[in-house]
Design a protein around this motif. Structure first.
Motif, PDB file in Angstrom:
ATOM      1  N   MET A  36     -21.643  13.305   9.128  1.00  0.00           N
ATOM      2  CA  MET A  36     -20.802  13.106  10.302  1.00  0.00           C
ATOM      3  C   MET A  36     -21.113  14.140  11.382  1.00  0.00           C
ATOM      4  SD  MET A  36     -19.104  10.401  10.001  1.00  0.00           S
ATOM      5  CE  MET A  36     -18.133  10.656  11.496  1.00  0.00           C
ATOM      6  N   LEU A  37     -21.413  15.369  10.982  1.00  0.00           N
ATOM      7  CA  LEU A  37     -21.755  16.399  11.966  1.00  0.00           C
ATOM      8  C   LEU A  37     -23.071  16.058  12.666  1.00  0.00           C
ATOM      9  CD1 LEU A  37     -20.788  19.741  10.167  1.00  0.00           C
ATOM     10  CD2 LEU A  37     -19.401  18.242  11.623  1.00  0.00           C
ATOM     11  N   VAL A  38     -24.030  15.522  11.934  1.00  0.00           N
ATOM     12  CA  VAL A  38     -25.277  15.078  12.549  1.00  0.00           C
ATOM     13  C   VAL A  38     -24.994  13.939  13.523  1.00  0.00           C
ATOM     14  CG1 VAL A  38     -27.502  13.949  12.103  1.00  0.00           C
ATOM     15  CG2 VAL A  38     -26.733  15.835  10.628  1.00  0.00           C
ATOM     16  N   TYR A  39     -24.155  13.002  13.117  1.00  0.00           N
ATOM     17  CA  TYR A  39     -23.813  11.844  13.954  1.00  0.00           C
ATOM     18  C   TYR A  39     -23.193  12.278  15.276  1.00  0.00           C
ATOM     19  CZ  TYR A  39     -21.303   7.589  15.367  1.00  0.00           C
ATOM     20  OH  TYR A  39     -20.801   6.520  16.074  1.00  0.00           O
ATOM     21  N   ARG A  40     -22.348  13.308  15.236  1.00  0.00           N
ATOM     22  CA  ARG A  40     -21.666  13.776  16.440  1.00  0.00           C
ATOM     23  C   ARG A  40     -22.420  14.904  17.153  1.00  0.00           C
ATOM     24  NH1 ARG A  40     -18.393  10.186  18.786  1.00  0.00           N
ATOM     25  NH2 ARG A  40     -16.958   9.234  17.279  1.00  0.00           N
TER      26      ARG A  40
ATOM     27  N   ASP B  55     -11.019  20.129   7.368  1.00  0.00           N
ATOM     28  CA  ASP B  55     -11.216  21.572   7.200  1.00  0.00           C
ATOM     29  C   ASP B  55     -12.637  21.863   6.732  1.00  0.00           C
ATOM     30  OD1 ASP B  55     -10.088  24.303   7.164  1.00  0.00           O
ATOM     31  OD2 ASP B  55     -10.476  24.158   5.011  1.00  0.00           O
ATOM     32  N   LEU B  56     -13.168  21.026   5.838  1.00  0.00           N
ATOM     33  CA  LEU B  56     -14.542  21.220   5.366  1.00  0.00           C
ATOM     34  C   LEU B  56     -15.532  21.090   6.518  1.00  0.00           C
ATOM     35  CD1 LEU B  56     -16.719  21.538   3.200  1.00  0.00           C
ATOM     36  CD2 LEU B  56     -16.539  19.077   2.776  1.00  0.00           C
ATOM     37  N   SER B  57     -15.351  20.063   7.342  1.00  0.00           N
ATOM     38  CA  SER B  57     -16.271  19.859   8.464  1.00  0.00           C
ATOM     39  C   SER B  57     -16.223  21.020   9.441  1.00  0.00           C
ATOM     40  CB  SER B  57     -15.933  18.551   9.189  1.00  0.00           C
ATOM     41  OG  SER B  57     -16.169  17.441   8.348  1.00  0.00           O
ATOM     42  N   LEU B  58     -15.015  21.492   9.734  1.00  0.00           N
ATOM     43  CA  LEU B  58     -14.884  22.616  10.665  1.00  0.00           C
ATOM     44  C   LEU B  58     -15.496  23.889  10.080  1.00  0.00           C
ATOM     45  CD1 LEU B  58     -11.248  21.980  11.949  1.00  0.00           C
ATOM     46  CD2 LEU B  58     -13.391  21.528  13.157  1.00  0.00           C
ATOM     47  N   THR B  59     -15.330  24.069   8.785  1.00  0.00           N
ATOM     48  CA  THR B  59     -15.923  25.238   8.119  1.00  0.00           C
ATOM     49  C   THR B  59     -17.447  25.167   8.163  1.00  0.00           C
ATOM     50  OG1 THR B  59     -14.012  25.445   6.647  1.00  0.00           O
ATOM     51  CG2 THR B  59     -16.037  26.535   5.962  1.00  0.00           C
ATOM     52  N   LEU B  60     -17.997  23.974   7.956  1.00  0.00           N
ATOM     53  CA  LEU B  60     -19.453  23.810   8.034  1.00  0.00           C
ATOM     54  C   LEU B  60     -19.967  24.111   9.440  1.00  0.00           C
ATOM     55  CD1 LEU B  60     -19.868  20.564   5.899  1.00  0.00           C
ATOM     56  CD2 LEU B  60     -20.666  22.857   5.275  1.00  0.00           C
ATOM     57  N   ILE B  61     -19.205  23.723  10.456  1.00  0.00           N
ATOM     58  CA  ILE B  61     -19.595  24.033  11.832  1.00  0.00           C
ATOM     59  C   ILE B  61     -19.646  25.542  12.039  1.00  0.00           C
ATOM     60  CG2 ILE B  61     -18.805  23.952  14.235  1.00  0.00           C
ATOM     61  CD1 ILE B  61     -17.801  21.115  13.678  1.00  0.00           C
TER      62      ILE B  61
END
Length: 261
Positions: free
Chosen positions: A57-61, A20-26
Motif C-alpha cells: 500500500m505504501l508503494v501504491y501511494r 499504525d503499522l503503515s505509519l511506523t513503516l513510513i
C-alpha cells in the motif's frame, strides 16, 4: 507489535493496528533510508506477510519504492515535495529527445536530475528497452555524493561551496570527496558503482550553460550485474549527448531549483 518512533499522548480508543503499522513503516523508511520485509518484520515483531501487505500500500501511494534487489526505499511522497511545482519543465523539454536517443543507443534507463543543496531530485526518466533494466527514478531524492549525476554536478563546485554543503564532514572524508570529484572532472563523467543501491550502478554527466551555471545532470543507470561490461559504451553515448546538450543550452537561464519555505 513493537512500537517505534514518537507517539503523542495515549493511544486512541479505536486503535487501528494496520494503520499504525503503515505509519511506523513510513517513519522507519524516513529514518533508516531503506527496509527489507524480513528486517522490518523482525524489528516490529510481526509476520513478514503482514509487513508485505502494508508495504504494498505504501508503494501504491508513493511513500515507498521497491528497488531491483527488493529493498524498499523512501518514495516520492516522502522525499520530493520540497521542490516547487513546475521546476525543471523547460529543462525536461530541452533534454527529452537526447535522453530518448541515449536510451535507444544503450538500451539502458536515462534520468534527468537537479541539485538542491546536497540532494539530487530526479525530474524525468526514460526507461531502457532491455528486459532487465533499472526502473523509473522520477520523483525520488538521493544524496548527491551517492549517485553519478550528483557527483558530476558537485564536481563543478568550488572547495568553499562544497564545504558549505557538507559543513560537518570530517576533514579526511571531505578531502576524499574532493579527490573523487577531481577524478570526475578529469574523466569528464562520474561513476556510481552501487553506491546508493548495490544492485544499481550508473554513469553521469553535468549540464552547464555558457556561464558555467549548473543546470542539471543526466545519468545512464544499469543493473550492477552488467555494469562492468557496458559502462564504457554508456559513458560514450552520455558524453556525446551532453556535449550536444550543453551547446543547445548555452544561453539557458533557467530559474535555479529552490525549496519551499
Amino acid at each position: 507489535m513493537t512500537s517505534l518512533g514518537p507517539t503523542h499522548g495515549p493511544p486512541p480508543r479505536e486503535f487501528l493496528q494496520s494503520v499504525d503499522l503503515s505509519l511506523t513503516l513510513i517513519l522507519m523508511l524516513r529514518d533508516l533510508g531503506s527496509l527489507t520485509i524480513t528486517g522490518a518484520a523482525e524489528e516490529l515483531e510481526v509476520s513478514a506477510s503482514t509487513v508485505h501487505r502494508s508495504m504494498a500500500m505504501l508503494v501504491y501511494r508513493g511513500f515507498a519504492t521497491r528497488s531491483e534487489s527488493r529493498t524498499y526505499l523512501p518514495g516520492p511522497a516522502l522525499s520530493s515535495s520540497s521542490l516547487q511545482p513546475g521546476v525543471g519543465s523547460e529543462l525536461i523539454a530541452a533534454c527529452a529527445s537526447h535522453m530518448a536517443a541515449i536510451g535507444a543507443e544503450t538500451g539502458e534507463t536515462t534520468n534527468l536530475l537537479v541539485l538542491v543543496g546536497n540532494k539530487c531530485h530526479f525530474l524525468h526518466t526514460v526507461e531502457g528497452t532491455l528486459p532487465v533494466r533499472v526502473g523509473s527514478r522520477r520523483g525520488q531524492v538521493m544524496p548527491a555524493d551517492q549517485n553519478s549525476g550528483g557527483l558530476a554536478m558537485l564536481a563543478e563546485r568550488s572547495a568553499a561551496e562544497l564545504r558549505a554543503l557538507y559543513p560537518s564532514l570530517p576533514d579526511a572524508e571531505f578531502d576524499a570527496l574532493r579527490r573523487k570529484l577531481h577524478r570526475t572532472r578529469t574523466r569528464g563523467f562520474a561513476i556510481n558503482n552501487g553506491l546508493y543501491e548495490h544492485d544499481v550502478s550508473a554513469v553521469g554527466a553535468c549540464l552547464l550553460n555558457d556561464l558555467g551555471d549548473i543546470l542539471g545532470g543526466v545519468t545512464v543507470s544499469v543493473p550492477t550485474g552488467r555494469f562492468r561490461g557496458v559502462h564504457r559504451r554508456c559513458a560514450e553515448s552520455l558524453t556525446k549527448h551532453t556535449r550536444d546538450l550543453n551547446r543547445k543550452l548555452e544561453g539557458a537561464r533557467f530559474t535555479a531549483p529552490s525549496l519551499k519555505g
